[in-house]
Design a protein around this motif. Structure first.
Motif, short mmCIF file in Angstrom:
data_model
loop_
_atom_site.label_atom_id
_atom_site.label_comp_id
_atom_site.label_asym_id
_atom_site.label_seq_id
_atom_site.Cartn_x
_atom_site.Cartn_y
_atom_site.Cartn_z
N GLY A 1 0.81 -1.22 0.00
CA GLY A 1 0.00 0.00 0.00
C GLY A 1 0.84 1.26 0.00
O GLY A 1 0.55 2.21 -0.73
N VAL A 2 1.90 1.28 0.81
CA VAL A 2 2.79 2.45 0.86
C VAL A 2 3.50 2.61 -0.47
O VAL A 2 3.64 3.74 -0.99
N LEU A 3 3.95 1.53 -1.07
CA LEU A 3 4.60 1.59 -2.38
C LEU A 3 3.63 2.10 -3.44
O LEU A 3 3.99 2.95 -4.27
N ALA A 4 2.38 1.64 -3.41
CA ALA A 4 1.38 2.08 -4.39
C ALA A 4 1.08 3.57 -4.24
O ALA A 4 0.98 4.29 -5.25
N ILE A 5 0.95 4.07 -3.02
CA ILE A 5 0.66 5.50 -2.84
C ILE A 5 1.86 6.34 -3.25
O ILE A 5 1.70 7.43 -3.81
N PHE A 6 3.07 5.86 -3.01
CA PHE A 6 4.27 6.58 -3.45
C PHE A 6 4.29 6.68 -4.98
O PHE A 6 4.55 7.76 -5.53
N GLU B 1 3.99 10.13 -7.35
CA GLU B 1 4.96 10.45 -8.39
C GLU B 1 4.29 10.61 -9.76
O GLU B 1 4.64 11.51 -10.52
N VAL B 2 3.34 9.75 -10.07
CA VAL B 2 2.63 9.85 -11.35
C VAL B 2 1.83 11.15 -11.41
O VAL B 2 1.85 11.85 -12.43
N PHE B 3 1.15 11.49 -10.33
CA PHE B 3 0.39 12.73 -10.30
C PHE B 3 1.30 13.95 -10.42
O PHE B 3 0.95 14.93 -11.06
N GLU C 1 -1.42 20.66 -1.63
CA GLU C 1 -2.68 20.28 -1.00
C GLU C 1 -3.72 19.88 -2.04
O GLU C 1 -4.50 18.94 -1.83
N VAL C 2 -3.72 20.58 -3.16
CA VAL C 2 -4.68 20.27 -4.23
C VAL C 2 -4.39 18.88 -4.81
O VAL C 2 -5.31 18.10 -5.08
N MET C 3 -3.12 18.55 -4.96
CA MET C 3 -2.75 17.23 -5.47
C MET C 3 -3.19 16.14 -4.51
O MET C 3 -3.75 15.12 -4.92
N PHE C 4 -2.97 16.35 -3.22
CA PHE C 4 -3.35 15.33 -2.25
C PHE C 4 -4.85 15.18 -2.14
O PHE C 4 -5.36 14.08 -1.91
N GLU C 5 -5.60 16.26 -2.35
CA GLU C 5 -7.06 16.17 -2.38
C GLU C 5 -7.50 15.36 -3.60
O GLU C 5 -8.45 14.57 -3.52
#
Length: 95
Positions: free
Chosen positions: A44-49, A53-55, A65-69
């Motif tokens: 899960g941590v690898l997938a969110i990382f 990076e892709v975003f 903050e906008v990216m994390f939203e």
């Protein structure tokens, strides 16, 4: 596939240890569950990382903050689809 292989291997070891001693079987089961839990969290941590990076590389955001939203919305959508797929699958398999 990897999770199923670990689960089957752990179940076989647990059963074998329970023939000898119930406490030893319980210890093996707990250790196998810990391995599966750590593996799940690590993936899960690898997938969110990777998703972050892709975003960062594919989209332009004014602030972090906008990216994390946006990523949180992406996760909420995926969870909703999985939930409705499970509920819908239960209905269609009983028809």
């Amino acid at each position: 596939w990897i999770g199923m292989m670990i689960a089957v291997y752990t179940n076989v070891r647990t059963t074998h240890q329970c023939w000898k001693d119930l406490r030893a079987g319980f210890d093996v089961a707990i250790q196998g569950g810990c391995v599966m839990g750590l593996s799940l969290v690590s993936i899960g941590v690898l997938a969110i990382f990777i998703l972050i990076e892709v975003f960062k590389r594919c989209f332009h955001f004014e602030r972090a903050e906008v990216m994390f939203e946006a990523i949180a919305g992406y996760g909420l959508g995926g969870s909703s689809i999985a939930l409705f797929g499970r509920v819908g699958g239960g209905i269609y398999t009983k028809a």
